[in-house]
Design an enzyme around this catalytic site. Structure first.
Site, PDB file in Angstrom:
ATOM      1  N   HIS A 170       1.837  -5.627   4.634  1.00 54.01           N
ATOM      2  CA  HIS A 170       2.626  -5.351   3.435  1.00 54.01           C
ATOM      3  C   HIS A 170       1.704  -4.810   2.354  1.00 54.01           C
ATOM      4  CE1 HIS A 170       5.500  -5.833   0.176  1.00 54.01           C
ATOM      5  NE2 HIS A 170       6.417  -5.855   1.139  1.00 54.01           N
ATOM      6  N   ASP A 191      10.777  -7.715   8.037  1.00 51.66           N
ATOM      7  CA  ASP A 191      11.389  -7.026   9.175  1.00 51.66           C
ATOM      8  C   ASP A 191      11.141  -7.704  10.519  1.00 51.66           C
ATOM      9  OD1 ASP A 191      12.664  -4.854   7.869  1.00 51.66           O
ATOM     10  OD2 ASP A 191      10.710  -3.945   7.528  1.00 51.66           O
TER      11      ASP A 191
HETATM   12  C1  LIG Z   1      10.788  -3.848   4.153  1.00 55.02           C
HETATM   13  C2  LIG Z   1       9.471  -3.275   4.288  1.00 55.02           C
HETATM   14  O1  LIG Z   1       9.283  -2.124   3.981  1.00 55.02           O
HETATM   15  S1  LIG Z   1       8.219  -4.267   4.831  1.00 55.02           S
HETATM   16  C3  LIG Z   1       7.117  -3.145   5.681  1.00 55.02           C
HETATM   17  C4  LIG Z   1       7.749  -2.641   6.945  1.00 55.02           C
HETATM   18  N1  LIG Z   1       6.829  -1.814   7.698  1.00 55.02           N
HETATM   19  C5  LIG Z   1       6.226  -2.213   8.802  1.00 55.02           C
HETATM   20  O2  LIG Z   1       6.367  -3.328   9.255  1.00 55.02           O
HETATM   21  C6  LIG Z   1       5.347  -1.195   9.458  1.00 55.02           C
HETATM   22  C7  LIG Z   1       3.995  -1.764   9.840  1.00 55.02           C
HETATM   23  N2  LIG Z   1       3.203  -2.019   8.682  1.00 55.02           N
HETATM   24  C8  LIG Z   1       2.535  -1.002   8.031  1.00 55.02           C
HETATM   25  O3  LIG Z   1       2.565   0.160   8.454  1.00 55.02           O
HETATM   26  C9  LIG Z   1       1.778  -1.326   6.764  1.00 55.02           C
HETATM   27  O4  LIG Z   1       1.321  -2.645   6.786  1.00 55.02           O
HETATM   28  C10 LIG Z   1       2.583  -1.061   5.500  1.00 55.02           C
HETATM   29  C11 LIG Z   1       3.136   0.351   5.529  1.00 55.02           C
HETATM   30  C12 LIG Z   1       3.739  -2.033   5.404  1.00 55.02           C
HETATM   31  C13 LIG Z   1       1.709  -1.253   4.274  1.00 55.02           C
HETATM   32  O5  LIG Z   1       0.827  -0.220   4.300  1.00 55.02           O
HETATM   33  P1  LIG Z   1      -0.471  -0.021   3.390  1.00 55.02           P
HETATM   34  O6  LIG Z   1      -0.520  -0.938   2.273  1.00 55.02           O
HETATM   35  O7  LIG Z   1      -0.525   1.423   3.105  1.00 55.02           O
HETATM   36  O8  LIG Z   1      -1.616  -0.409   4.380  1.00 55.02           O
HETATM   37  P2  LIG Z   1      -2.295   0.571   5.430  1.00 55.02           P
HETATM   38  O9  LIG Z   1      -1.299   1.203   6.315  1.00 55.02           O
HETATM   39  O10 LIG Z   1      -3.228   1.462   4.675  1.00 55.02           O
HETATM   40  O11 LIG Z   1      -3.097  -0.488   6.266  1.00 55.02           O
HETATM   41  C14 LIG Z   1      -4.347  -1.091   5.866  1.00 55.02           C
HETATM   42  C15 LIG Z   1      -5.100  -1.476   7.129  1.00 55.02           C
HETATM   43  O12 LIG Z   1      -4.380  -2.485   7.836  1.00 55.02           O
HETATM   44  C16 LIG Z   1      -3.960  -2.011   9.115  1.00 55.02           C
HETATM   45  N3  LIG Z   1      -2.571  -2.373   9.319  1.00 55.02           N
HETATM   46  C17 LIG Z   1      -1.609  -2.439   8.383  1.00 55.02           C
HETATM   47  N4  LIG Z   1      -0.457  -2.801   8.928  1.00 55.02           N
HETATM   48  C18 LIG Z   1      -0.687  -2.954  10.244  1.00 55.02           C
HETATM   49  C19 LIG Z   1       0.118  -3.305  11.326  1.00 55.02           C
HETATM   50  N5  LIG Z   1       1.414  -3.565  11.157  1.00 55.02           N
HETATM   51  N6  LIG Z   1      -0.433  -3.393  12.551  1.00 55.02           N
HETATM   52  C20 LIG Z   1      -1.757  -3.132  12.725  1.00 55.02           C
HETATM   53  N7  LIG Z   1      -2.584  -2.782  11.717  1.00 55.02           N
HETATM   54  C21 LIG Z   1      -2.044  -2.685  10.501  1.00 55.02           C
HETATM   55  C22 LIG Z   1      -4.083  -0.491   9.034  1.00 55.02           C
HETATM   56  O13 LIG Z   1      -4.258   0.094  10.288  1.00 55.02           O
HETATM   57  C23 LIG Z   1      -5.272  -0.335   8.126  1.00 55.02           C
HETATM   58  O14 LIG Z   1      -6.434  -0.563   8.866  1.00 55.02           O
HETATM   59  P3  LIG Z   1      -7.787   0.246   8.581  1.00 55.02           P
HETATM   60  O15 LIG Z   1      -8.126  -0.066   7.161  1.00 55.02           O
HETATM   61  O16 LIG Z   1      -8.718  -0.269   9.602  1.00 55.02           O
HETATM   62  O17 LIG Z   1      -7.415   1.702   8.764  1.00 55.02           O
HETATM   63  O1  LIG Z   2       8.185  -3.961  -1.134  1.00 52.84           O
HETATM   64  C1  LIG Z   2       7.909  -3.201  -0.194  1.00 52.84           C
HETATM   65  O2  LIG Z   2       6.952  -2.407  -0.206  1.00 52.84           O
HETATM   66  C2  LIG Z   2       8.715  -3.228   1.031  1.00 52.84           C
HETATM   67  C3  LIG Z   2       9.555  -4.429   1.179  1.00 52.84           C
HETATM   68  O3  LIG Z   2       9.100  -5.482   1.569  1.00 52.84           O
HETATM   69  C4  LIG Z   2      10.944  -4.352   0.790  1.00 52.84           C
HETATM   70  O4  LIG Z   2      11.368  -3.316   0.312  1.00 52.84           O
HETATM   71  O5  LIG Z   2      11.658  -5.354   0.939  1.00 52.84           O
END
Ligand SMILES: CC(=O)SCCNC(=O)CCNC(=O)[C@H](O)C(C)(C)COP(=O)(O)OP(=O)(O)OC[C@H]1O[C@@H](n2cnc3c(N)ncnc32)[C@H](O)[C@@H]1OP(=O)(O)O
Ligand SMILES: O=C([O-])CC(=O)C(=O)O
Length: 371
Positions: free
Chosen positions: A257, A308
């Site tokens: 997150h 999620d």
């Molecule tokens: C309701 C919502 O929107 S909740 C979020 C729903 N999305 C997901 O579950 C998708 C999976 N999760 C992700 O892609 C991310 O954690 C996000 C998009 C939620 C947050 O992204 P950001 O804050 O931009 O973090 P970012 O993607 O830069 O990740 C930082 C590091 O953690 C790692 N990381 C983050 N999430 C994950 C994951 N789910 N699985 C494995 N590694 C991960 C990245 O690969 C990155 O590693 P690195 O620094 O070695 O390259």
């Molecule tokens: O806040 C965020 O980045 C994503 C999330 O968890 C939501 O929208 O519920």
């Protein structure tokens, strides 16, 4: 000027609607744990739109208005019937339908607070009918008309399945709606605020937000979690499947997150519901697989589950098709989007940040023959 990638840590708006402080989520100062245990979705809608909890008569009035406005123009359903139903994703159908609802609303461009509030009710009421209607039409069934005497959560399940849900299903679905209703300045809410800050209309704001929610890094992750669980198939396969993904540096959907560090406070409620419901539906392995995945990701990556992850097995247990998980997120989040849209209108300024230019320096135009 230096860009901050993904606007991480940038405070881009003031809001009274929800806050995330030290991994605690509140709606208007009420802890999400408190609301999940005690509130109906309708109460939360009122809370987000009025920044206070409703009194009895106010809640009754909103509930009545939501029920009375639930029907949608037949043209929405006729349009669904013309779609390539084998391939169209329900989020695409929903995005289009909300835009079309604006076409049929004679007040769509009427910008008084009263007219915007009336549209808020119409949109929140109709979005449940749109999502459930689409689901039925693609199965060759007719949409089920809403039952005004049912609450929002029960009505959604009734219109989806064509039969009244059991109390435990209503309770779980209501909790899921409460948990997804708002979340500060997440990507789709920010999108909605950017859109309406140009003084565009409510339907445009919600349509834009649906487009942003659809992506797998945001709301689309819940469907991807279920896809992963289905691919894994059994408890025995969890370790090799997840380890391969981690070794390949692939992201595991439902984890991580942008804001939470220790954990997403919504996840524990969904985990609890997942445990209970998967047992009841005779699919406890789904929960056991989820827990095993969870322990591996927390153990190896120190990444907590987000909203999620456990919602996937909860929705599956409620007999919901997997590609409806994100539309359901949209049904709930519409309440938050609208709250933010109304808040934006009330104290509006165009949202227009800058970009750091990293392209070539000044160039001279060269005619096409000489390039
Ligand atoms: C309701 C919502 O929107 S909740 C979020 C729903 N999305 C997901 O579950 C998708 C999976 N999760 C992700 O892609 C991310 O954690 C996000 C998009 C939620 C947050 O992204 P950001 O804050 O931009 O973090 P970012 O993607 O830069 O990740 C930082 C590091 O953690 C790692 N990381 C983050 N999430 C994950 C994951 N789910 N699985 C494995 N590694 C991960 C990245 O690969 C990155 O590693 P690195 O620094 O070695 O390259
Ligand atoms: O806040 C965020 O980045 C994503 C999330 O968890 C939501 O929208 O519920």
């Amino acid at each position: 000027m230096t860009a901050t990638r993904g606007l991480e840590g940038i405070v881009a708006a003031e809001t009274k609607i929800s806050s995330i402080i030290d991994d605690t989520l509140t709606y208007v100062g009420y802890d999400i744990d408190d609301l999940t245990e005690n509130a109906t979705f309708e109460e939360v809608v009122y809370l987000l739109w009025h920044t206070r909890l409703p009194k009895k008569d106010e809640l009754a009035e909103l509930t009545k208005e939501l029920a009375e406005n639930a029907e949608v123009p037949q043209a929405i359903f006729d349009q669904f019937k013309s779609y390539p139903l084998d391939t169209v994703h329900p989020m695409a159908a929903l995005r289009s339908a909300i835009s079309v609802l604006g076409v049929f609303d004679s007040e769509a461009d009427e910008m008084s607070p009263e007219a915007n509030y009336r549209k808020a009710i119409r949109l929140q009421a109709k979005i449940a009918t749109v999502v459930t209607g689409f689901s039925r039409i693609r199965k060759g069934l007719e949409p089920v008309a809403p039952k005004p005497e049912l609450g929002y959560a029960a009505n959604f399940l009734y219109m989806l399945h064509g039969k009244e849900p059991a109390p435990i299903e209503i309770e779980a679905f209501n909790k899921a709606l409460v948990l997804h209703a708002d979340h500060e300045l997440n990507a789709s809410t920010f999108t909605a605020r950017v859109c309406v800050a140009t003084l565009s209309d409510v339907y445009s704001g919600v349509t834009a937000a649906i487009g942003a929610l659809k992506g797998p890094l945001h709301g689309g992750a819940n469907e991807q979690v279920m896809k992963m669980l289905s691919e894994i198939g059994s408890l025995d396969n969890v370790e090799s499947y997840i380890q391969t993904k981690l070794d390949n540096k692939e992201k595991i959907m439902g984890f991580g997150h942008r804001v939470y560090r220790k954990g997403d406070p919504r996840a524990k409620h969904l985990r609890e519901m997942s445990e209970k419901l998967t047992k009841l539906t005779g699919k406890p392995e789904l929960y056991e697989m989820s827990v095993k995945i969870h322990d591996m990701i927390v153990g190896q990556k120190k990444l907590p589950a987000n909203v999620d992850f456990f919602s996937a097995s909860v929705y599956d247990s409620l007999g919901i098709e997997h590609d409806l998980f994100t539309p359901i997120f949209a049904v709930s989040r519409t309440s938050g989007w609208i709250a933010h849209i109304l808040e934006q209108y009330a104290n509006n300024r165009l949202i227009r940040p800058r970009a750091e230019y990293v392209g070539p320096g000044m160039q001279k135009y060269v005619s096409i023959e000489e390039r």
